[in-house]
Motif scaffolding. Structure first.
Motif, PDB file in Angstrom:
ATOM      1  N   TYR A 107      25.041  30.291   4.138  1.00  0.00           N
ATOM      2  CA  TYR A 107      24.833  30.747   5.527  1.00  0.00           C
ATOM      3  C   TYR A 107      25.088  32.251   5.627  1.00  0.00           C
ATOM      4  O   TYR A 107      26.146  32.693   6.074  1.00  0.00           O
ATOM      5  CB  TYR A 107      25.788  29.999   6.476  1.00  0.00           C
ATOM      6  CG  TYR A 107      25.609  28.517   6.424  1.00  0.00           C
ATOM      7  CD1 TYR A 107      24.436  27.924   6.879  1.00  0.00           C
ATOM      8  CD2 TYR A 107      26.616  27.697   5.907  1.00  0.00           C
ATOM      9  CE1 TYR A 107      24.253  26.553   6.818  1.00  0.00           C
ATOM     10  CE2 TYR A 107      26.437  26.320   5.850  1.00  0.00           C
ATOM     11  CZ  TYR A 107      25.261  25.766   6.301  1.00  0.00           C
ATOM     12  OH  TYR A 107      25.081  24.414   6.232  1.00  0.00           O
ATOM     13  N   ALA A 110      26.610  33.746   8.844  1.00  0.00           N
ATOM     14  CA  ALA A 110      27.702  32.986   9.451  1.00  0.00           C
ATOM     15  C   ALA A 110      28.797  33.896   9.996  1.00  0.00           C
ATOM     16  O   ALA A 110      28.949  35.042   9.562  1.00  0.00           O
ATOM     17  CB  ALA A 110      28.314  32.050   8.415  1.00  0.00           C
ATOM     18  N   ARG A 159      25.256  30.817  15.974  1.00  0.00           N
ATOM     19  CA  ARG A 159      25.535  31.357  14.636  1.00  0.00           C
ATOM     20  C   ARG A 159      26.138  30.270  13.758  1.00  0.00           C
ATOM     21  O   ARG A 159      26.957  29.469  14.219  1.00  0.00           O
ATOM     22  CB  ARG A 159      26.583  32.497  14.736  1.00  0.00           C
ATOM     23  CG  ARG A 159      26.145  33.692  15.561  1.00  0.00           C
ATOM     24  CD  ARG A 159      25.205  34.627  14.823  1.00  0.00           C
ATOM     25  NE  ARG A 159      25.780  35.251  13.640  1.00  0.00           N
ATOM     26  CZ  ARG A 159      26.424  36.420  13.645  1.00  0.00           C
ATOM     27  NH1 ARG A 159      26.635  37.072  14.762  1.00  0.00           N
ATOM     28  NH2 ARG A 159      26.865  36.941  12.508  1.00  0.00           N
ATOM     29  N   PRO A 160      25.775  30.234  12.460  1.00  0.00           N
ATOM     30  CA  PRO A 160      26.467  29.311  11.553  1.00  0.00           C
ATOM     31  C   PRO A 160      27.966  29.635  11.522  1.00  0.00           C
ATOM     32  O   PRO A 160      28.350  30.802  11.712  1.00  0.00           O
ATOM     33  CB  PRO A 160      25.826  29.595  10.194  1.00  0.00           C
ATOM     34  CG  PRO A 160      24.524  30.278  10.492  1.00  0.00           C
ATOM     35  CD  PRO A 160      24.730  31.025  11.774  1.00  0.00           C
ATOM     36  N   ASP A 192      25.005  24.074  11.285  1.00  0.00           N
ATOM     37  CA  ASP A 192      25.093  24.993  10.145  1.00  0.00           C
ATOM     38  C   ASP A 192      26.539  25.437  10.044  1.00  0.00           C
ATOM     39  O   ASP A 192      26.971  26.381  10.720  1.00  0.00           O
ATOM     40  CB  ASP A 192      24.169  26.202  10.343  1.00  0.00           C
ATOM     41  CG  ASP A 192      22.716  25.801  10.203  1.00  0.00           C
ATOM     42  OD1 ASP A 192      22.443  24.702   9.675  1.00  0.00           O
ATOM     43  OD2 ASP A 192      21.850  26.592  10.626  1.00  0.00           O
ATOM     44  N   ARG A 193      27.292  24.728   9.221  1.00  0.00           N
ATOM     45  CA  ARG A 193      28.735  25.002   9.173  1.00  0.00           C
ATOM     46  C   ARG A 193      29.280  24.643   7.813  1.00  0.00           C
ATOM     47  O   ARG A 193      28.679  23.879   7.054  1.00  0.00           O
ATOM     48  CB  ARG A 193      29.451  24.152  10.216  1.00  0.00           C
ATOM     49  CG  ARG A 193      29.504  22.697   9.776  1.00  0.00           C
ATOM     50  CD  ARG A 193      29.202  21.772  10.872  1.00  0.00           C
ATOM     51  NE  ARG A 193      29.745  20.452  10.586  1.00  0.00           N
ATOM     52  CZ  ARG A 193      29.844  19.507  11.483  1.00  0.00           C
ATOM     53  NH1 ARG A 193      29.500  19.717  12.730  1.00  0.00           N
ATOM     54  NH2 ARG A 193      30.315  18.328  11.148  1.00  0.00           N
TER      55      ARG A 193
END
Ligand code: PLP
Length: 386
Positions: A107, A110, A159-160, A192-193
């Motif tokens: 990511y 991120a 945002r991731p 998205d993490r």
């Protein structure tokens, strides 16, 4: 040869190290495992260059034992059986860097979140990786403030997110609950993490408990990567650590390198082959039951220290299942005799497997004498909490 200056100095260093061990009650290094059966191997050159899962062209390696270390810990931390990878690093800092490097390559835009009680290495690592970071408040006892985390994640839902949970903070051994963190990410629909559990000190001891009797710490609780230190609970004589993640995460970060016949997936190039042997030996000789018994005995000792301090009227507390006893910073007369970290009026004593009982008793004696002598500004304060 016996009386040459080098031999004399070696003996002197040995004495100094014994003295240091006697007063080191505030640093979490276990010392009870006898690694002498490995002495012969420690004299031979070993180089674990490359990725332990792909092997290397360098024949004098212990990559097989390194993989076993990763697998044993991956089992303990409930990583998916068919999707795991890791290696033995030079220490917790490298493990955190390896995990965040993978997270960032998954990511690239991120934002990274960790509490203000998290390990100091994270500031350095996230700057090196150019990862924007948001520090999350922690409670007075050092656990991440979940409301603040939710608020901060909510402000950047597009945002991731890379969230770092500390499993045993440096000052108070507080545990950030990976399950609660995962639930917050789910709630906010942040898909998205990447959740990294920095479990340097408390990862193994907590994993030996029934998962229903402890906070979330591992892969089954939602972690994407974890690390533990080898020189803390596992009593490795030299700093080392293990980082574990999912093989599927790692795959996207790998760069093939021809020269060593391996994949360049590690931060180090040439790597210790002795450290994996030491960890392999500890895990295979003690096994789960032995590790669990050691953790239980140590918790018992920590409970004793905490109780005794309170009996003396000195303010002290322990997180559930922790080895760390947090206490109001002792009077100078005591503090000067013992090696312990202090921060903003609090200090800690961390009994570990191998901490001499005599040291613990002497420390409690010192506290009792200092308190009897009325030697400490905290006395009135501590007395009022009884
Ligand atoms: C000990 C520790 C580390 C890492 O330390 P190194 O000194 O690099 O081995 C990282 N995080 C936590 C929470 C720790 O307790």
């Amino acid at each position: 040869m016996h009386n040459d200056p080098i031999t004399a100095e070696v003996m002197e260093i040995s004495r100094q190290l014994d003295d240091a061990a006697r007063i080191s009650i505030g640093f979490p290094g276990a010392s009870d495992i006898d690694y002498r059966p490995l002495t012969e191997l420690l004299t031979k050159p070993i180089n674990n260059i490359g990725d332990p899962y792909t092997g290397s062209d360098v024949p004098n390696n212990t990559l097989k034992q390194e993989r076993q270390v990763v697998e044993l810990l991956a089992d303990l931390f409930r990583a998916p059986a068919d999707d795991r990878w890791g290696y033995v690093t030079s220490g917790g800092t490298e493990s955190n860097a390896a995990a965040l490097t993978i997270a960032r390559s998954l990511y690239p835009d991120a934002v990274c979140y960790y509490s203000d009680s998290a390990h100091y290495s994270l500031d350095k690592i996230r700057r090196q990786l150019a990862l924007p970071a948001v520090r999350i408040r922690s409670t007075s006892r050092g656990e991440i403030d979940y409301d603040d985390l939710r608020t901060q994640l909510g402000l950047r839902r597009d945002r991731p997110a890379i969230v770092i949970a500390t499993i045993g903070t440096t000052m108070t051994e507080a545990v950030d609950d990976v399950g609660r963190i995962t639930a917050i990410l789910d709630d906010l629909a942040i898909r998205d993490r990447f959740v990294h559990a920095d479990a340097a000190l408390a990862g193994i001891p907590l994993a030996l408990l029934d998962p229903t009797d402890r906070p979330g710490i591992d892969f089954a609780d939602g972690a994407d990567s974890m690390c533990i230190s080898g020189h803390k609970f596992l009593a490795a004589p030299s700093p080392c650590s293990v980082v574990i993640t999912k093989a599927s995460h790692r795959a996207r970060a790998a760069q093939p390198v021809g020269y060593i016949g391996s994949l360049d997936t590690t931060i180090g190039g040439s790597r210790s082959g002795h450290a994996p042997l030491i960890l392999w030996y500890a895990l295979n000789t003690l096994r789960i039951d032995g590790l669990r018994a050691r953790a239980e005995r140590t918790r018992g000792l920590a409970g004793h220290v905490c109780d005794q301090l309170r009996h003396l009227g000195w303010e002290a507390y322990r997180q559930p299942n922790a080895f760390t006893v947090v206490l109001r910073t002792p009077p100078d007369a005591v503090r000067s005799r013992w090696a312990m970290a202090s921060h903003r009026g609090w200090s800690h004593v961390i009994p570990m497997p191998g901490t001499p009982i005599a040291s613990i008793n002497d420390f409690l004696e010192d506290m009792a004498s200092a308190i009897r002598a009325g030697d400490g500004q905290q006395l009135a304060l501590a007395g009022s909490t009884r």
